[in-house]
Design a protein around this motif. Sequence first.
Motif, PDB file in Angstrom:
ATOM      1  N   ILE A   1      65.204  16.790  20.369  1.00 33.64           N
ATOM      2  CA  ILE A   1      65.393  17.053  21.799  1.00 33.64           C
ATOM      3  C   ILE A   1      66.779  17.649  22.048  1.00 33.64           C
ATOM      4  O   ILE A   1      66.927  18.638  22.780  1.00 33.64           O
TER       5      ILE A   1
ATOM      6  N   GLN B   1      67.864  21.399  23.485  1.00 32.88           N
ATOM      7  CA  GLN B   1      68.757  21.588  24.630  1.00 32.88           C
ATOM      8  C   GLN B   1      69.908  22.521  24.280  1.00 32.88           C
ATOM      9  O   GLN B   1      70.302  23.374  25.084  1.00 32.88           O
TER      10      GLN B   1
ATOM     11  N   ALA C   1      60.182  22.849  24.729  1.00 30.74           N
ATOM     12  CA  ALA C   1      61.316  22.516  25.591  1.00 30.74           C
ATOM     13  C   ALA C   1      61.575  23.662  26.551  1.00 30.74           C
ATOM     14  O   ALA C   1      61.628  24.828  26.146  1.00 30.74           O
ATOM     15  N   THR C   2      61.690  23.327  27.833  1.00 34.43           N
ATOM     16  CA  THR C   2      62.083  24.286  28.863  1.00 34.43           C
ATOM     17  C   THR C   2      63.169  23.624  29.703  1.00 34.43           C
ATOM     18  O   THR C   2      63.550  22.473  29.451  1.00 34.43           O
ATOM     19  N   GLN C   3      63.647  24.311  30.710  1.00 33.72           N
ATOM     20  CA  GLN C   3      64.638  23.707  31.607  1.00 33.72           C
ATOM     21  C   GLN C   3      64.046  22.545  32.389  1.00 33.72           C
ATOM     22  O   GLN C   3      64.777  21.701  32.920  1.00 33.72           O
ATOM     23  N   GLU C   4      62.697  22.484  32.464  1.00 29.35           N
ATOM     24  CA  GLU C   4      62.034  21.422  33.215  1.00 29.35           C
ATOM     25  C   GLU C   4      61.831  20.151  32.400  1.00 29.35           C
ATOM     26  O   GLU C   4      61.553  19.089  32.957  1.00 29.35           O
ATOM     27  N   GLY C   5      61.907  20.249  31.072  1.00 34.71           N
ATOM     28  CA  GLY C   5      61.706  19.056  30.256  1.00 34.71           C
ATOM     29  C   GLY C   5      61.189  19.379  28.875  1.00 34.71           C
ATOM     30  O   GLY C   5      61.127  20.548  28.469  1.00 34.71           O
ATOM     31  N   CYS C   6      60.787  18.317  28.151  1.00 37.80           N
ATOM     32  CA  CYS C   6      60.273  18.454  26.784  1.00 37.80           C
ATOM     33  C   CYS C   6      58.912  17.780  26.670  1.00 37.80           C
ATOM     34  O   CYS C   6      58.656  16.749  27.302  1.00 37.80           O
ATOM     35  N   TRP C   7      58.063  18.361  25.836  1.00 35.85           N
ATOM     36  CA  TRP C   7      56.726  17.821  25.603  1.00 35.85           C
ATOM     37  C   TRP C   7      56.455  17.814  24.102  1.00 35.85           C
ATOM     38  O   TRP C   7      56.804  18.760  23.391  1.00 35.85           O
TER      39      TRP C   7
ATOM     40  N   ALA D   1      54.914  13.768  27.505  1.00 33.94           N
ATOM     41  CA  ALA D   1      56.156  14.191  28.153  1.00 33.94           C
ATOM     42  C   ALA D   1      57.282  13.296  27.666  1.00 33.94           C
ATOM     43  O   ALA D   1      57.135  12.061  27.593  1.00 33.94           O
ATOM     44  N   LEU D   2      58.417  13.895  27.339  1.00 32.04           N
ATOM     45  CA  LEU D   2      59.537  13.140  26.761  1.00 32.04           C
ATOM     46  C   LEU D   2      60.656  12.963  27.785  1.00 32.04           C
ATOM     47  O   LEU D   2      60.800  13.747  28.716  1.00 32.04           O
TER      48      LEU D   2
END
Length: 284
Positions: free
Chosen positions: A165, A169, A197-203, A283-284
Amino acid sequence: MKGILSIQSHVVYGHAGNSSAVFPLQRMGFEVWPIHTVQFSNHTQYKEGWTGRAFQASDITDLVSGMAAIGQLQNCDAILSGYQGSAEQCLAIQDTVIQVKAANPNALYVCDPVMGAPDKGCIVAPGIAEHLINTLMPMADIIVPNQFELSQFADMEINNLEDAIKACQVALSKGPKMVLVKHLHSVSDEMFSMMLATQEGCWLAQRPHLEFDKQPVGVGDLISALFTGQFLARDNAVDAFAHCNDACYAVLKATSDRGEWELQTIAAQNEIVEPKETFTLKAL
């Protein structure tokens, strides 16, 4: 009709590079314009060897110039780059991305930064890794590294999920808008793991490991193609990621069921579009 410019390796027999990526994209309904960085008789893991050669970087430049001359760069929705045969080819990719984005500012650049794998280390020619890390990956909209390639870009070790993660980032801070880690081998021994990973979160996406006498080649190229096509079709990264995971498993399952080594993309073509088995993202 708009299309996808796919610049990567090609094999005459089997499925790796463009011969792993082009048909799945076509099966999903896209026009694909392949440019080969190398052309080999077969992939390089055959003990009998292979024949073929790498192309000059000027070959890429000449072909892109020809596309520009007939006014087609403006109809390019995405550039997908994979294995590069020389550092000079990386510079040709850079020039291509600049040209395409000048003709169509909405075009995506998806960079699969092929450097190597955990058991092989760096497998590319001198200078390629440096150009990928310093030039192509930062200018990409989407990068699709494996764990080793992500660790090189983020300049940190990845030993667990938390490290992954953090590395994603770091990668996002260097330019790309999305990171799809096509294989995280340090996350689980029981399941095959990928991360978005995007600016909205990690999956996190996971699917069962399948047993092979010899590991198939070209899986990463398939993943990059599946995600590129699905993201263009859906305009939703999470949905595209889930479909990518499911469809890749379907191709590997068809390969395993047939006792084959080469990816069975033709046999699994319907599941490239509509996978029968689905796996829930975390979702992480």
